[in-house]
Write an enzyme that holds these catalytic residues in place. Structure first.
Site, mmCIF file in Angstrom:
data_model
loop_
_atom_site.group_PDB
_atom_site.id
_atom_site.type_symbol
_atom_site.label_atom_id
_atom_site.label_comp_id
_atom_site.label_asym_id
_atom_site.label_seq_id
_atom_site.Cartn_x
_atom_site.Cartn_y
_atom_site.Cartn_z
ATOM 1 N N ARG A 176 -8.840 0.823 9.879
ATOM 2 C CA ARG A 176 -8.423 -0.536 10.284
ATOM 3 C C ARG A 176 -9.602 -1.207 11.442
ATOM 4 O O ARG A 176 -9.261 -2.315 11.258
ATOM 5 C CB ARG A 176 -7.166 -0.415 10.901
ATOM 6 C CG ARG A 176 -5.797 -0.987 10.306
ATOM 7 C CD ARG A 176 -4.552 -0.569 11.186
ATOM 8 N NE ARG A 176 -3.740 -1.403 10.775
ATOM 9 C CZ ARG A 176 -2.499 -0.730 10.026
ATOM 10 N NH1 ARG A 176 -2.623 0.339 9.475
ATOM 11 N NH2 ARG A 176 -1.467 -1.521 9.639
ATOM 12 N N ARG A 190 11.863 -6.507 4.105
ATOM 13 C CA ARG A 190 11.541 -4.909 3.780
ATOM 14 C C ARG A 190 12.481 -4.158 4.773
ATOM 15 O O ARG A 190 12.813 -4.433 5.873
ATOM 16 C CB ARG A 190 10.107 -4.610 4.148
ATOM 17 C CG ARG A 190 9.976 -2.889 4.186
ATOM 18 C CD ARG A 190 8.378 -2.723 4.056
ATOM 19 N NE ARG A 190 7.822 -2.998 5.319
ATOM 20 C CZ ARG A 190 6.510 -2.868 5.432
ATOM 21 N NH1 ARG A 190 5.696 -2.329 4.516
ATOM 22 N NH2 ARG A 190 5.975 -2.877 6.598
ATOM 23 N N ARG A 250 0.616 -9.069 13.546
ATOM 24 C CA ARG A 250 0.053 -8.040 12.704
ATOM 25 C C ARG A 250 -1.023 -8.775 11.705
ATOM 26 O O ARG A 250 -2.226 -8.277 11.304
ATOM 27 C CB ARG A 250 0.894 -7.145 11.722
ATOM 28 C CG ARG A 250 1.654 -6.289 12.660
ATOM 29 C CD ARG A 250 2.933 -5.970 12.134
ATOM 30 N NE ARG A 250 2.688 -4.941 10.950
ATOM 31 C CZ ARG A 250 3.680 -4.684 9.866
ATOM 32 N NH1 ARG A 250 4.600 -5.375 10.000
ATOM 33 N NH2 ARG A 250 3.419 -3.968 8.863
ATOM 34 N N ARG A 293 11.937 -2.419 10.314
ATOM 35 C CA ARG A 293 11.080 -2.083 11.338
ATOM 36 C C ARG A 293 10.976 -2.979 12.448
ATOM 37 O O ARG A 293 10.880 -4.235 12.026
ATOM 38 C CB ARG A 293 9.578 -1.567 10.557
ATOM 39 C CG ARG A 293 9.519 -0.475 10.040
ATOM 40 C CD ARG A 293 8.387 -0.385 9.057
ATOM 41 N NE ARG A 293 7.246 -0.657 9.604
ATOM 42 C CZ ARG A 293 6.112 -0.427 9.066
ATOM 43 N NH1 ARG A 293 5.900 0.041 7.753
ATOM 44 N NH2 ARG A 293 4.748 -0.965 9.634
ATOM 45 N N LYS A 349 0.745 -1.160 -0.063
ATOM 46 C CA LYS A 349 -0.022 -0.173 -0.047
ATOM 47 C C LYS A 349 0.769 1.139 0.010
ATOM 48 O O LYS A 349 0.477 2.431 -0.710
ATOM 49 C CB LYS A 349 -0.850 0.085 1.347
ATOM 50 C CG LYS A 349 -1.997 -1.175 1.195
ATOM 51 C CD LYS A 349 -2.783 -1.074 2.384
ATOM 52 C CE LYS A 349 -2.330 -1.155 3.802
ATOM 53 N NZ LYS A 349 -1.646 -2.253 4.138
HETATM 54 P P1 AMP Z 1 1.407 0.295 8.861
HETATM 55 O O1 AMP Z 1 2.751 1.210 8.682
HETATM 56 O O2 AMP Z 1 0.201 0.825 8.323
HETATM 57 O O3 AMP Z 1 1.960 -1.050 8.926
HETATM 58 O O4 AMP Z 1 1.198 0.778 10.396
HETATM 59 C C1 AMP Z 1 2.255 0.358 11.593
HETATM 60 C C2 AMP Z 1 1.424 0.298 12.867
HETATM 61 O O5 AMP Z 1 0.774 1.815 13.284
HETATM 62 C C3 AMP Z 1 0.278 -0.585 13.156
HETATM 63 O O6 AMP Z 1 0.631 -1.915 13.195
HETATM 64 C C4 AMP Z 1 -0.252 -0.126 14.132
HETATM 65 O O7 AMP Z 1 0.394 -0.283 15.490
HETATM 66 C C5 AMP Z 1 -0.377 1.289 14.058
HETATM 67 N N1 AMP Z 1 -1.394 1.673 13.226
HETATM 68 C C6 AMP Z 1 -1.390 2.322 11.896
HETATM 69 N N2 AMP Z 1 -2.516 2.713 11.380
HETATM 70 C C7 AMP Z 1 -3.675 2.407 12.531
HETATM 71 C C8 AMP Z 1 -4.823 2.427 12.769
HETATM 72 N N3 AMP Z 1 -5.719 3.040 11.398
HETATM 73 N N4 AMP Z 1 -5.457 1.891 13.796
HETATM 74 C C9 AMP Z 1 -4.796 1.467 14.719
HETATM 75 N N5 AMP Z 1 -3.364 1.610 14.578
HETATM 76 C C10 AMP Z 1 -2.720 1.806 13.560
#
Ligand code: AMP
Length: 209
Positions: free
Chosen positions: A88, A122, A166, A155, A13
């Site tokens: 989410r 990654r 996740r 990360r 994404k």
């Molecule tokens: P991402 O970079 O989108 O994979 O997000 C990394 C982390 O940020 C996730 O595993 C969550 O801990 C937190 N996070 C990101 N977006 C959300 C969301 N919409 N709701 C809750 N936690 C989020």
């Protein structure tokens, strides 16, 4: 164009959003990036969410929705945006509905095996956020960012224990959003298994049709 990018972690994404941002001239709003930037700057919010992100759990709906509400209120987001990683949960989707109308929700679909390969390989540049992959998109010099020359990092939540958490969190909390948006006539399914250029082209075609 007001778009939501939905899909499991590792579906690409962020990479596709970077292409779409240039093409449509709209901001790429990644809630994960917003949280990581708070963590990097040691803000109160950053301190509050750091451990949650490290485990791969979700930050509470209240905190996340408020952060998005503020971001969508900024001038650059008025003509359109790409929301990447938000909503989410169903509660977040309900809250988003109150904030703004959407043009489409892109569902980037990918098999779990491929997701794990993508996430574990990654690497990112901490200061620019540029994403690489050890196999599919390696940097010119092993381990270092092409532009800044900085050491690339993995990360915390791309480590094996967090990846599994996740994916579980995605299945339980986020997957139901596919039906949520499909039933509202907003969902466009995109096969996310190709190269970024192929996936982006598929997305453009889907939006045009
Ligand atoms: P991402 O970079 O989108 O994979 O997000 C990394 C982390 O940020 C996730 O595993 C969550 O801990 C937190 N996070 C990101 N977006 C959300 C969301 N919409 N709701 C809750 N936690 C989020």
């Amino acid at each position: 164009m007001k778009l939501v990018f939905l899909g499991p972690p590792g579906a690409g994404k962020g990479t596709i959003a970077a292409l779409a941002k240039e093409y449509f001239h709209i901001p790429h709003i990644s809630t994960g990036e917003l949280f990581r930037s708070h963590i990097k700057q040691h803000t109160p919010l950053g301190l509050q969410v750091e451990a949650i992100l490290g485990r791969g759990d979700l930050v509470s709906d209240d905190i996340t929705v408020e952060m998005v509400r503020l971001r969508l209120g900024e001038a650059d987001a008025q003509a359109g945006f790409i929301l990447d990683g938000f909503p989410r949960t169903i509660a977040q989707a309900d809250a988003l509905k109150e904030l703004t109308a959407l043009d489409a929700v892109l569902n980037f679909a990918l098999e779990e095996e491929v997701i794990i390969t993508r996430l574990s390989g990654r690497r990112v540049c901490k200061s620019t956020g540029k994403i690489y992959h050890l196999l599919y998109n390696p940097p010119k010099r092993d381990g270092f960012d092409d532009e800044t020359g900085e050491l690339l990092i993995q990360r915390d939540d791309d480590r094996p224990e967090a990846i599994h958490n996740r994916l579980e969190v995605y299945q339980r909390q986020t997957y139901p959003l596919i039906e949520y948006y499909r039933s509202r006539g907003l969902l466009l399914d995109i096969d996310a298994s190709g190269t970024p250029e192929e996936v982006f082209a598929a997305m453009r075609d889907a939006l045009n049709s």
